[in-house]
Design a protein around this motif. Structure first.
Motif, short mmCIF file in Angstrom:
data_model
loop_
_atom_site.label_atom_id
_atom_site.label_comp_id
_atom_site.label_asym_id
_atom_site.label_seq_id
_atom_site.Cartn_x
_atom_site.Cartn_y
_atom_site.Cartn_z
N PRO A 11 0.82 -1.20 0.00
CA PRO A 11 0.00 0.00 0.00
C PRO A 11 0.86 1.25 0.00
O PRO A 11 2.04 1.21 0.27
N THR A 12 0.23 2.36 -0.27
CA THR A 12 0.96 3.62 -0.37
C THR A 12 1.60 4.00 0.95
O THR A 12 2.55 4.77 0.96
N ALA A 13 1.14 3.45 2.04
CA ALA A 13 1.74 3.77 3.33
C ALA A 13 3.18 3.30 3.38
O ALA A 13 4.04 3.96 3.95
N LEU A 17 7.18 5.84 2.09
CA LEU A 17 8.29 6.08 2.99
C LEU A 17 9.62 6.20 2.26
O LEU A 17 10.67 6.21 2.88
N SER A 18 9.62 6.31 0.94
CA SER A 18 10.86 6.36 0.19
C SER A 18 11.66 7.62 0.48
O SER A 18 12.85 7.66 0.29
N GLY A 19 11.03 8.68 0.98
CA GLY A 19 11.73 9.92 1.26
C GLY A 19 12.39 9.96 2.62
O GLY A 19 13.01 10.94 2.98
N VAL A 20 12.29 8.88 3.40
CA VAL A 20 12.88 8.86 4.73
C VAL A 20 14.39 8.75 4.60
O VAL A 20 14.91 7.94 3.86
N THR A 21 15.11 9.61 5.34
CA THR A 21 16.56 9.60 5.28
C THR A 21 17.12 9.14 6.61
O THR A 21 16.41 9.05 7.60
N GLY A 22 18.41 8.87 6.63
CA GLY A 22 19.07 8.37 7.84
C GLY A 22 19.18 9.44 8.90
O GLY A 22 18.96 10.63 8.67
N ALA A 23 19.57 9.03 10.10
CA ALA A 23 19.67 9.95 11.23
C ALA A 23 20.80 10.95 11.05
O ALA A 23 20.78 12.03 11.62
N ALA A 24 21.81 10.59 10.23
CA ALA A 24 22.95 11.48 10.05
C ALA A 24 22.64 12.61 9.07
O ALA A 24 23.37 13.59 9.01
N ALA A 25 21.56 12.48 8.32
CA ALA A 25 21.22 13.50 7.34
C ALA A 25 20.67 14.73 8.03
O ALA A 25 20.01 14.65 9.06
N THR A 26 20.93 15.87 7.45
CA THR A 26 20.41 17.12 8.00
C THR A 26 19.00 17.33 7.49
O THR A 26 18.79 17.41 6.29
N PRO A 27 18.00 17.42 8.36
CA PRO A 27 16.63 17.61 7.89
C PRO A 27 16.44 19.03 7.38
O PRO A 27 17.03 19.97 7.89
N ASP A 36 5.83 18.96 5.15
CA ASP A 36 5.94 18.25 3.88
C ASP A 36 4.83 17.22 3.76
O ASP A 36 4.19 16.84 4.72
N ASP A 37 4.62 16.74 2.52
CA ASP A 37 3.54 15.80 2.27
C ASP A 37 3.93 14.36 2.53
O ASP A 37 3.10 13.48 2.47
N ASN A 38 5.19 14.09 2.81
CA ASN A 38 5.63 12.73 3.06
C ASN A 38 5.87 12.46 4.53
O ASN A 38 6.56 11.52 4.89
N GLY A 39 5.32 13.28 5.42
CA GLY A 39 5.50 13.10 6.85
C GLY A 39 4.73 11.91 7.36
O GLY A 39 3.90 11.30 6.67
N PHE A 40 5.01 11.57 8.60
CA PHE A 40 4.38 10.41 9.22
C PHE A 40 2.86 10.55 9.25
O PHE A 40 2.14 9.59 8.97
N ALA A 41 2.38 11.73 9.59
CA ALA A 41 0.93 11.93 9.68
C ALA A 41 0.26 11.73 8.33
O ALA A 41 -0.81 11.09 8.25
N SER A 42 0.85 12.23 7.26
CA SER A 42 0.23 12.08 5.94
C SER A 42 0.28 10.62 5.48
O SER A 42 -0.66 10.14 4.84
N VAL A 43 1.35 9.92 5.82
CA VAL A 43 1.43 8.50 5.48
C VAL A 43 0.38 7.72 6.26
O VAL A 43 -0.29 6.83 5.71
N LYS A 96 2.74 -1.40 17.06
CA LYS A 96 4.17 -1.11 17.15
C LYS A 96 4.41 0.35 17.51
O LYS A 96 5.34 0.67 18.26
N ALA A 97 3.59 1.25 17.01
CA ALA A 97 3.74 2.67 17.35
C ALA A 97 3.44 2.90 18.83
O ALA A 97 4.15 3.64 19.51
N VAL A 98 2.39 2.26 19.33
CA VAL A 98 2.06 2.38 20.76
C VAL A 98 3.17 1.77 21.61
O VAL A 98 3.57 2.34 22.64
N GLU A 99 3.70 0.64 21.18
CA GLU A 99 4.80 0.01 21.91
C GLU A 99 6.03 0.91 21.94
O GLU A 99 6.69 1.05 22.99
#
Length: 109
Positions: A11-13, A17-27, A36-43, A96-99
Motif C-alpha cells: 500500500p501507499t503507506a 516512505l521512500s523519502g525517509v533519510t538516515g539519522a545522520a542526514a540534516t533535515p 511536507d507531504d511525506n510526513g508520518f501523519a500524511s502516510v 508497534k507505534a504504541v509500543e
C-alpha cells in the motif's frame, strides 16, 4: 527465479516512505516543521484512507454476492482478503507505534 510473493503490492503507506533519510542526514525546514507531504501523519492518513477504500469495496461486493448480482465470486473473495490483510497491517503498525511510545515514556530523563 520467481518470487513466491511477487504478486503482492504494498500500500501507499509503505511505498510513501521512500523519502525517509538516515539519522545522520540534516533535515530541511519542511521536515522539521511537519509541513511536507511525506510526513508520518500524511502516510498514516493515506494508509487509513486506503484501508477504508478496500473495506468499502469488499462490502459492496459482499452485498452484490448476497443479492445474486455478482458475476464472479472470486472478485469478492480477493477483495475480502485484501481488506483483511490491510486491516491486520494497520493494526500491527498501530501496535508497534504504541509500543514504541510506551518504550520512550519509560526512558529515564
Amino acid at each position: 527465479m520467481t518470487s513466491p510473493i511477487g504478486g503482492v503490492s504494498f500500500p501507499t503507506a509503505i511505498t510513501g516512505l521512500s523519502g525517509v533519510t538516515g539519522a545522520a542526514a540534516t533535515p530541511d525546514a519542511a521536515q522539521t516543521t511537519g509541513a511536507d507531504d511525506n510526513g508520518f501523519a500524511s502516510v498514516l492518513v493515506s494508509s487509513v484512507e486506503e484501508l477504508q477504500a478496500k473495506q468499502s469495496t469488499s462490502d459492496g461486493l459482499a452485498v452484490q454476492a448476497a443479492t445474486g448480482d455478482l458475476r464472479d465470486v472470486h472478485d469478492y473473495m480477493i477483495a475480502a482478503n485484501e481488506a483483511k490483510l490491510a486491516t491486520e497491517m494497520v493494526v500491527t503498525i498501530k501496535n508497534k507505534a504504541v509500543e514504541a511510545f510506551n518504550e520512550i515514556m519509560r526512558m529515564p530523563v
